[in-house]
Design a protein around this motif. Structure first.
Motif, PDB file in Angstrom:
ATOM      1  N   LEU A 172     -27.338  44.892 -17.737  1.00  0.00           N
ATOM      2  CA  LEU A 172     -27.791  43.973 -18.780  1.00  0.00           C
ATOM      3  C   LEU A 172     -27.029  44.209 -20.086  1.00  0.00           C
ATOM      4  N   ALA A 173     -26.764  45.482 -20.414  1.00  0.00           N
ATOM      5  CA  ALA A 173     -25.998  45.778 -21.629  1.00  0.00           C
ATOM      6  C   ALA A 173     -24.586  45.213 -21.533  1.00  0.00           C
ATOM      7  N   ILE A 174     -23.974  45.354 -20.350  1.00  0.00           N
ATOM      8  CA  ILE A 174     -22.629  44.799 -20.155  1.00  0.00           C
ATOM      9  C   ILE A 174     -22.663  43.278 -20.261  1.00  0.00           C
ATOM     10  N   LEU A 175     -23.719  42.678 -19.672  1.00  0.00           N
ATOM     11  CA  LEU A 175     -23.844  41.218 -19.723  1.00  0.00           C
ATOM     12  C   LEU A 175     -24.002  40.726 -21.163  1.00  0.00           C
ATOM     13  N   LEU A 176     -24.846  41.396 -21.937  1.00  0.00           N
ATOM     14  CA  LEU A 176     -25.048  40.979 -23.325  1.00  0.00           C
ATOM     15  C   LEU A 176     -23.744  41.074 -24.123  1.00  0.00           C
ATOM     16  N   GLU A 177     -22.949  42.067 -23.795  1.00  0.00           N
ATOM     17  CA  GLU A 177     -21.698  42.243 -24.534  1.00  0.00           C
ATOM     18  C   GLU A 177     -20.659  41.208 -24.131  1.00  0.00           C
ATOM     19  N   ARG A 178     -20.441  41.055 -22.804  1.00  0.00           N
ATOM     20  CA  ARG A 178     -19.385  40.157 -22.350  1.00  0.00           C
ATOM     21  C   ARG A 178     -19.782  38.686 -22.484  1.00  0.00           C
ATOM     22  N   ALA A 179     -21.003  38.333 -22.088  1.00  0.00           N
ATOM     23  CA  ALA A 179     -21.435  36.938 -22.206  1.00  0.00           C
ATOM     24  C   ALA A 179     -21.551  36.522 -23.668  1.00  0.00           C
ATOM     25  N   GLY A 180     -21.944  37.465 -24.520  1.00  0.00           N
ATOM     26  CA  GLY A 180     -21.977  37.149 -25.937  1.00  0.00           C
ATOM     27  C   GLY A 180     -20.612  36.777 -26.471  1.00  0.00           C
ATOM     28  N   GLN A 181     -19.563  37.411 -25.916  1.00  0.00           N
ATOM     29  CA  GLN A 181     -18.203  37.055 -26.322  1.00  0.00           C
ATOM     30  C   GLN A 181     -17.865  35.624 -25.911  1.00  0.00           C
ATOM     31  N   PHE A 182     -18.370  35.210 -24.706  1.00  0.00           N
ATOM     32  CA  PHE A 182     -18.124  33.822 -24.286  1.00  0.00           C
ATOM     33  C   PHE A 182     -18.676  32.839 -25.330  1.00  0.00           C
ATOM     34  N   PHE A 183     -19.943  33.069 -25.714  1.00  0.00           N
ATOM     35  CA  PHE A 183     -20.590  32.148 -26.647  1.00  0.00           C
ATOM     36  C   PHE A 183     -19.964  32.242 -28.044  1.00  0.00           C
ATOM     37  N   ASP A 184     -19.590  33.419 -28.462  1.00  0.00           N
ATOM     38  CA  ASP A 184     -18.947  33.561 -29.774  1.00  0.00           C
ATOM     39  C   ASP A 184     -17.636  32.806 -29.819  1.00  0.00           C
ATOM     40  N   ASN A 185     -16.861  32.911 -28.743  1.00  0.00           N
ATOM     41  CA  ASN A 185     -15.591  32.181 -28.695  1.00  0.00           C
ATOM     42  C   ASN A 185     -15.827  30.668 -28.711  1.00  0.00           C
ATOM     43  N   ALA A 186     -16.854  30.232 -27.958  1.00  0.00           N
ATOM     44  CA  ALA A 186     -17.143  28.798 -27.905  1.00  0.00           C
ATOM     45  C   ALA A 186     -17.610  28.291 -29.274  1.00  0.00           C
ATOM     46  N   ARG A 187     -18.416  29.066 -29.971  1.00  0.00           N
ATOM     47  CA  ARG A 187     -18.876  28.643 -31.296  1.00  0.00           C
ATOM     48  C   ARG A 187     -17.709  28.595 -32.286  1.00  0.00           C
ATOM     49  N   ALA A 188     -16.812  29.542 -32.183  1.00  0.00           N
ATOM     50  CA  ALA A 188     -15.659  29.548 -33.085  1.00  0.00           C
ATOM     51  C   ALA A 188     -14.796  28.314 -32.883  1.00  0.00           C
ATOM     52  N   VAL A 189     -14.587  27.967 -31.599  1.00  0.00           N
ATOM     53  CA  VAL A 189     -13.789  26.769 -31.307  1.00  0.00           C
ATOM     54  C   VAL A 189     -14.508  25.517 -31.799  1.00  0.00           C
ATOM     55  N   ALA A 190     -15.850  25.469 -31.605  1.00  0.00           N
ATOM     56  CA  ALA A 190     -16.612  24.288 -32.039  1.00  0.00           C
ATOM     57  C   ALA A 190     -16.585  24.149 -33.563  1.00  0.00           C
ATOM     58  N   SER A 191     -16.692  25.285 -34.260  1.00  0.00           N
ATOM     59  CA  SER A 191     -16.653  25.229 -35.729  1.00  0.00           C
ATOM     60  C   SER A 191     -15.284  24.772 -36.213  1.00  0.00           C
ATOM     61  N   ARG A 192     -14.237  25.246 -35.581  1.00  0.00           N
ATOM     62  CA  ARG A 192     -12.891  24.844 -35.985  1.00  0.00           C
ATOM     63  C   ARG A 192     -12.671  23.360 -35.732  1.00  0.00           C
ATOM     64  N   ASP A 193     -13.206  22.847 -34.613  1.00  0.00           N
ATOM     65  CA  ASP A 193     -13.062  21.420 -34.320  1.00  0.00           C
ATOM     66  C   ASP A 193     -13.890  20.568 -35.283  1.00  0.00           C
ATOM     67  N   ALA A 194     -15.062  21.083 -35.699  1.00  0.00           N
ATOM     68  CA  ALA A 194     -15.900  20.321 -36.638  1.00  0.00           C
ATOM     69  C   ALA A 194     -15.221  20.186 -37.994  1.00  0.00           C
ATOM     70  N   VAL A 195     -14.494  21.197 -38.412  1.00  0.00           N
ATOM     71  CA  VAL A 195     -13.782  21.131 -39.692  1.00  0.00           C
ATOM     72  C   VAL A 195     -12.641  20.142 -39.629  1.00  0.00           C
ATOM     73  N   ASN A 196     -12.036  20.043 -38.488  1.00  0.00           N
ATOM     74  CA  ASN A 196     -10.856  19.188 -38.322  1.00  0.00           C
ATOM     75  C   ASN A 196     -11.201  17.890 -37.600  1.00  0.00           C
ATOM     76  N   THR A 197     -12.373  17.348 -37.837  1.00  0.00           N
ATOM     77  CA  THR A 197     -12.760  16.118 -37.131  1.00  0.00           C
ATOM     78  C   THR A 197     -11.912  14.931 -37.533  1.00  0.00           C
ATOM     79  N   ASN A 198     -11.480  14.899 -38.806  1.00  0.00           N
ATOM     80  CA  ASN A 198     -10.704  13.753 -39.264  1.00  0.00           C
ATOM     81  C   ASN A 198      -9.223  13.879 -38.944  1.00  0.00           C
ATOM     82  N   VAL A 199      -8.825  14.996 -38.429  1.00  0.00           N
ATOM     83  CA  VAL A 199      -7.401  15.196 -38.110  1.00  0.00           C
ATOM     84  C   VAL A 199      -7.194  14.885 -36.646  1.00  0.00           C
ATOM     85  N   PRO A 200      -6.348  13.866 -36.358  1.00  0.00           N
ATOM     86  CA  PRO A 200      -6.105  13.575 -34.936  1.00  0.00           C
ATOM     87  C   PRO A 200      -5.343  14.726 -34.272  1.00  0.00           C
TER      88      PRO A 200
END
Length: 735
Positions: A129-157
């Protein structure tokens, strides 16, 4: 002279009856077991093991032995060494106390193992469970970072993102979709690395592609189910809909994937990770304390395990022996019959007296001899630490019948020597001698040490190894080999190098340079090499043919000599039992057949060795002896009168074959017919058989339970079987 050797024949045995008071039965059998010179007869053969008097006590010992095996297994798993037997081990604990203690130890160790397994399983689950929390948390952190970057650049094609962590749908399309329908679920866990490909393929097919899998390798992780280290990967499966969830759950169960809860909120993830880390630390401390306590318990068990095991085995053997006795309820005594060496009666009587004193019984055990009545006594040889190994070797092939000649007397010399004939090398013999001396000089300390199977076997045969080392050095000196290198124990070689047609050796003294000088090696005559093989043969082109020829002829001589020794031992048996029929119908034709063919071959080998300039082909001589009897050509001529001698030997061998097969069974059949006509049971007639039966009646018993059978009657089929099988087998063995 041989009759005075204790090992030459088995000990004389006597059948005795013991009447043991029931209250002193246990102590009496224990005392007799310490003497170790009685073989009890089973007087309850009609009863099963569960119908005997002491069946419950035997069952109790079996249960205690099971617990000891369990504790022994646990001690070995803990990598602890079992302590030796205490000098006062019998006085330290009684059977009742030992039974209670073993029950408590089994319960305690079982509980410790159960708790340890449960804690190990929990620890493995929390680690995953500790390994899962660490590795799966990285999946979600990466996805949130990409989503935030795309939200900032919504007007840029921009071109569609190739990152696997990017959102599945574009942000402008997400605004047009109902939030309830667009919400994704996920399942997280760990799975075996080797199952990951099949797991992903089945998920894709079951959901028809409506899923997204993220995975990452985590290396070796302890599996909660098997507690073994296995290569695993963390996975997170994203899906939409309850039907997809149900399918994914079933697939995870089918593949043995361990699923764990994973919160979506970052704060909840961090809180859960800190809680899991704290619990892991607590579990680690608890496991260490449990392992230490279990180690202390097993250490105490290991120190006494050998003593407890011996005590239980002894008690079980005592009750097994008591179950062979008849119970006389009227006189409250146990009646037993046993074979005992005649010269050990005094030791047995003293042991019975001490047992009566120890048990404080008012009535002593009664020991009285019984008539054997044609019962076959067992075989018992009195051995010591030197002869025990050789007796064991002989017993591995077969145990001599009662009062027959013991082959171990000759095996003491023949076995090490025949080993040396195959192993002969002076250097290897020295190494073996050093090893044997180490075992012999340290036999007291090694005898008290717990040895493994291989070391125990080597220690038991230490004196045999010592003799094999001496003989290997002697035969190695004969072969002139020291680690396969030639020696010069008898001086330099007797061969010389001759150049051209010179009559005196003028070539180099080093025979290895003779061929380079254009010379040839020749024996000048005179005295041969004083001891063993001349070193000049080593490294020469004729070394292999010469040594193979010498060793093959020597093997024939030793083999025929060994077979003659075995036949002569049968003569000793026939003479002792006065079995003159076997002497004339087995011993005499066997000696004629063996020595008429192979004894003559041995004579030819020795005759050729001692005769100068003799080049006769012994193969040709032996073949022509059968195919063309009465004629000897030049290639096979050895001495005058050879043709007539070979014809005589061949005729004697032809007569010896039916001589071995027919007379004895026919004579036995004639005696059986006469006995039937007389209306009585067949007994062997004549001085020889009467003497044999009288000797057997007055002699005693041995320890291995082998014998001739009943002397009072003999079936004709036995004689036929003995002759039909014995004669041809002897002929085949000789050939």
């Amino acid at each position: 002279m041989l009759g005075n050797i204790d090992l030459w024949r088995s000990e004389e045995m006597q059948l005795v009856q013991l009447m043991i008071p029931s209250e002193a039965a246990h102590d009496t059998v224990a005392a007799l077991g310490e003497v170790g010179l009685l073989q009890f007869k089973d007087l309850n053969t009609e009863k099963s093991a569960f119908q005997r008097t002491y069946a419950n006590q035997v069952k109790r010992c079996d249960e205690m032995a099971r617990k000891l095996r369990f504790l022994t297994e646990q001690v070995h798993k803990a990598h602890l060494s079992v302590g030796g037997r205490s000098p006062l081990w019998e006085k330290t604990v009684t059977m009742d106390e030992l039974e209670t203690k073993l029950e408590e130890l089994e319960r305690e160790v079982t509980e410790l193992n159960s708790n340890n397994d449960r804690l190990q399983r929990t620890h493995a689950e929390l680690s995953e469970l500790a390994i899962l929390l660490e590795r799966a948390g990285q999946f979600f952190d990466n996805a949130r970072a990409v989503a935030s970057r795309d939200a900032v650049n919504t007007n840029v094609p921009h071109a569609p993102s190739q990152d696997f962590g990017a959102p599945l749908l574009d942000s402008d399309r997400e605004t047009t979709v109902d939030a309830k329908l667009a919400r994704l679920g996920f399942v997280a866990g760990l799975i075996h690395q080797e199952k990951l490909v099949s797991f992903e393929r089945l998920l894709f097919r079951a959901t028809r592609g409506n899923m997204f899998l993220r995975q990452a390798q985590v290396g070796k992780v302890q599996d909660p189910a098997t507690t073994e280290m296995q290569e695993k990967s963390v996975f997170v499966v994203f899906f939409a809909g309850e039907r997809a969830r149900t399918k994914i759950m079933k697939i995870c169960e089918a593949f043995g994937a361990n699923r764990y809860p994973f919160p979506e909120e970052v704060s909840r993830q961090r809180q859960m990770h800190s809680e899991v880390t704290a619990r892991l630390h607590e579990l680690h401390t608890t496991l260490d304390a449990g392992d230490m306590h279990r180690q202390n318990v097993l250490t105490g068990v290991a120190q006494n395990l050998e003593s407890w095991t011996l005590l239980v085995r002894k008690e079980k053997a005592i009750y097994h022996t008591l179950n062979k006795m008849n119970m006389d309820f009227t006189r409250k005594v146990l009646v037993a019959e046993a074979w005992v060496p005649s010269n050990a009666r005094a030791r047995v009587s003293e042991a019975l007296r001490q047992a009566a004193e120890h048990s404080h019984t008012q009535v002593n055990t009664v020991l009285q001899p019984l008539a054997m009545q044609h019962q076959q006594p067992p075989t018992y040889f009195r051995t010591n630490k030197f002869t025990e190994c050789f007796q064991t070797i002989v017993d591995a092939y077969g145990i001599a019948n009662y009062r027959e000649v013991n082959p171990a007397v000759f095996t003491i010399m023949t076995f090490p020597f025949l080993f040396a004939v195959m192993f002969g090398d002076f250097g290897h013999g020295v190494l073996m001698l050093l090893f044997a001396l180490f075992l012999v000089l340290n036999e007291r300390s090694l005898g008290k040490t717990q040895l493994d199977d291989m070391s125990s076997m080597a220690f038991g045969g230490r004196y045999c190894i010592l003799l094999m080392a001496f003989f290997s050095m002697y035969v190695g000196a004969l072969y002139n080999e020291f680690f396969a290198m030639p020696m010069t124990l008898g001086g330099d070689t007797k061969f010389r190098c001759y150049i051209g047609s010179e009559t005196s050796p003028t070539g180099p003294t080093d025979l290895r340079d003779c061929s380079h000088a254009g010379g040839h090696i020749k024996f000048p005559g005179g005295e041969p090499y004083p001891f063993g093989v001349d070193p000049a043969w080593r490294g020469s082109k004729t070394e292999l043919p010469y040594l193979n020829s010498v060793k093959m002829k020597m093997s024939i001589l030793l083999g025929v000599l060994h077979m003659n020794l075995g036949i002569i031992m049968s003569l000793f048996n026939n003479s002792y039992f006065r079995d003159y029929l076997s002497t004339w119908c087995e011993f005499v034709p066997q000696m004629i057949f063996l020595n008429g063919l192979f004894g003559y071959l041995c004579f030819l080998i020795v005759f050729k060795w001692v005769t100068p300039n003799c080049f006769a082909d012994l193969y040709h001589v032996l073949i022509a002896m059968f195919l063309d009897p009465g004629t000897v050509d030049k290639t096979g001529f050895l001495f005058t009168g050879q043709a007539g001698l070979q014809v005589l030997l061949l005729l004697l061998c032809l007569v010896a074959v039916p001589w071995m097969l027919l007379p004895k069974p026919l004579i036995l059949k004639s005696r059986a017919d006469k006995a039937k006509k007389a209306g009585g049971e067949y007994h062997r007639m004549g001085e020889d058989e009467e003497g044999h039966a009288a000797a057997s009646t007055s002699q005693g018993d041995g320890g291995h339970g082998q014998g001739h059978g009943e002397h009072g009657k003999l079936e004709f089929g036995e004689g036929i079987h003995e002759s039909v099988h014995g004669g041809p087998c002897f002929v085949v063995a000789c050939e």
